[in-house]
Design a protein around this motif. Structure first.
Motif, short mmCIF file in Angstrom:
data_model
loop_
_atom_site.label_atom_id
_atom_site.label_comp_id
_atom_site.label_asym_id
_atom_site.label_seq_id
_atom_site.Cartn_x
_atom_site.Cartn_y
_atom_site.Cartn_z
N GLU A 1 0.89 -1.18 0.00
CA GLU A 1 0.00 0.00 0.00
C GLU A 1 0.92 1.23 0.00
O GLU A 1 1.64 1.46 0.97
CB GLU A 1 -0.87 -0.05 1.25
CG GLU A 1 -1.74 1.14 1.48
CD GLU A 1 -3.01 1.13 0.66
OE1 GLU A 1 -3.89 0.31 0.95
OE2 GLU A 1 -3.11 1.95 -0.25
N ILE A 2 0.92 1.97 -1.11
CA ILE A 2 2.00 2.94 -1.37
C ILE A 2 2.05 4.07 -0.34
O ILE A 2 3.11 4.60 -0.04
CB ILE A 2 1.88 3.47 -2.82
CG1 ILE A 2 3.24 3.76 -3.41
CG2 ILE A 2 1.01 4.70 -2.91
CD1 ILE A 2 4.00 2.56 -3.82
N ASP B 1 0.62 -2.85 4.73
CA ASP B 1 -0.41 -3.67 4.08
C ASP B 1 -0.05 -3.91 2.62
O ASP B 1 0.58 -3.06 1.99
CB ASP B 1 -1.76 -2.95 4.13
CG ASP B 1 -2.38 -3.05 5.51
OD1 ASP B 1 -1.98 -3.95 6.27
OD2 ASP B 1 -3.24 -2.20 5.83
N SER B 2 -0.44 -5.07 2.11
CA SER B 2 -0.24 -5.36 0.68
C SER B 2 -1.58 -5.32 -0.03
O SER B 2 -2.59 -5.73 0.53
CB SER B 2 0.39 -6.74 0.51
OG SER B 2 1.70 -6.72 1.00
N ILE B 3 -1.57 -4.85 -1.25
CA ILE B 3 -2.81 -4.75 -2.04
C ILE B 3 -2.56 -5.27 -3.46
O ILE B 3 -1.40 -5.42 -3.87
CB ILE B 3 -3.33 -3.29 -2.12
CG1 ILE B 3 -2.23 -2.36 -2.68
CG2 ILE B 3 -3.83 -2.80 -0.79
CD1 ILE B 3 -2.75 -1.00 -3.12
N LEU B 4 -3.64 -5.50 -4.17
CA LEU B 4 -3.53 -5.79 -5.60
C LEU B 4 -3.16 -4.47 -6.28
O LEU B 4 -3.81 -3.44 -6.03
CB LEU B 4 -4.89 -6.31 -6.10
CG LEU B 4 -5.05 -6.57 -7.58
CD1 LEU B 4 -4.06 -7.61 -8.08
CD2 LEU B 4 -6.49 -7.02 -7.88
N ASP C 1 4.96 -0.17 -7.32
CA ASP C 1 6.22 -0.21 -6.54
C ASP C 1 7.42 -0.28 -7.47
O ASP C 1 8.22 0.64 -7.55
CB ASP C 1 6.22 -1.34 -5.50
CG ASP C 1 6.01 -2.72 -6.10
OD1 ASP C 1 5.61 -2.82 -7.28
OD2 ASP C 1 6.25 -3.72 -5.39
N GLY C 2 7.56 -1.34 -8.25
CA GLY C 2 8.70 -1.46 -9.18
C GLY C 2 8.64 -0.38 -10.25
O GLY C 2 9.65 0.19 -10.65
N ASP C 3 7.42 -0.14 -10.77
CA ASP C 3 7.15 1.05 -11.60
C ASP C 3 7.85 1.09 -12.95
O ASP C 3 7.90 2.14 -13.58
CB ASP C 3 7.59 2.29 -10.80
CG ASP C 3 6.55 3.40 -10.87
OD1 ASP C 3 5.47 3.15 -11.39
OD2 ASP C 3 6.85 4.51 -10.38
#
Ligand SMILES: Cc1cc2nc3c(=O)[nH]c(=O)nc-3n(C[C@H](O)[C@H](O)[C@H](O)COP(=O)(O)OP(=O)(O)OC[C@H]3O[C@@H](n4cnc5c(N)ncnc54)[C@H](O)[C@@H]3O)c2cc1C
Length: 265
Positions: A12-13, A31-34, A124-126
């Motif tokens: 979660e950015i 937190d992690s999200i799709l 994230d990796g972008d």
């Protein structure tokens, strides 16, 4: 007809922080999200299914075991089944190794398909590289930055409205093909209680490197051409100067004075 949707789980950015000593992401308590652009890809796949019918949708992700929660989200949204590629042999994959592994998985486990949808980038990796690399490896045409997709030519082609710097353009390709999705008019949907319960009954397959007919030297860190040496936030430079525009003539004079002073005009 079969639509494959490649999705990535991301932090979660809003919560992301970088450890200044190690230069790595602090993931504890995050937190992690799709990935949101992957959600638009899923929503587009489901929209095509609702509109044209008789379409199977399959979500595929490569990541650590906890990435299964991103796939569960896809199943809750309405995707028919999902596959997680989870194996430490995949760890350290750069974009090429990721695309290569996804391509091998698609060939080994799915065989025929008509359309691949991906997000335009992971937040994230972008890099926005996995989609174009995947289509190159599979030898299929690609359209990037799609905002709407329609099937044409008796479902043998797709027509895509895509973002370009100056507006939009419409491009058509033959299937099988790959489209990366930008936001466009799509909204991130909330699943109903029934959809959440139904998702528990759908297939979520977990695959390892041994399930793919693949040379292990082409996987993970060993199969990667690039390596992230360090991650760091850009230094904030406060060089901007704000001119109060409430009195336009005075503001224009100040602006010209500022530009002359620095020999820009
Ligand atoms: C064990 C393990 C650990 C990993 N740990 C990390 C990690 O810590 N950080 C990290 O960023 N990555 C990790 N990955 C995944 C992989 O290395 C990255 O996904 C890859 O480098 C993608 O680069 P990107 O984020 O720039 O994607 P982009 O090219 O910006 O992504 C564009 C689109 O490609 C598709 N895509 C990208 N990655 C994947 C994927 N993995 N699976 C399916 N579709 C995908 C999505 O549709 C996405 O919207 C891990 C993988 C494994 C197996």
């Amino acid at each position: 007809m079969k639509i494959l949707i490649c999705v990535k789980q991301v932090p979660e950015i809003m919560d992301v922080k970088i450890n200044p000593e190690t230069g790595t992401l602090i993931r504890e308590g995050v937190d992690s999200i799709l990935n949101p652009f992957c959600e638009y890809a899923v929503e587009m796949g489901l929209e095509l299914k609702r509109h044209y019918g008789d379409i199977e949708t399959v979500a595929i992700s490569m990541g650590p075991p906890q990435a299964s929660s991103a796939l569960i989200r896809c199943l809750e949204m309405g995707v028919d089944r999902a596959t997680l590629l989870a194996d430490m042999k995949f760890a350290g994959s750069d974009t090429w190794a990721t695309a290569f592994t996804l391509a091998k998985t698609i060939r080994a486990m799915e065989g025929d398909f008509d359309l691949i949808l991906v997000g335009k980038q992971a937040i994230d990796g972008d890099t926005a590289q996995v989609g174009p690399e995947l289509s190159e490896i599979l030898g299929i045409p690609q359209i990037m930055y799609g905002v709407s997709v329609e099937l044409t030519g008796n479902k043998k082609k797709i027509r895509v409205k895509r973002e370009i710097e100056t507006g939009n353009e419409i491009v058509e390709i033959k299937l099988p093909g790959l489209v990366s999705l930008s936001k466009g008019p799509m909204i991130r949907c909330i699943s109903s209680f029934k959809e959440i319960l139904d998702a528990r009954k759908k297939e979520l397959r977990v695959a390892a490197a041994s399930d793919l007919n693949i040379d292990e030297n082409e996987l993970g860190l060993r199969g990667s051409f690039t390596q992230v040496v360090k991650i760091f936030p850009p230094q904030v430079k406060k060089t901007g100067k704000l001119i109060d525009g409430s009195e336009p003539q005075g503001a224009a004079k100040k602006l010209i004075g500022f530009l002359r002073e620095r020999k820009f005009v």
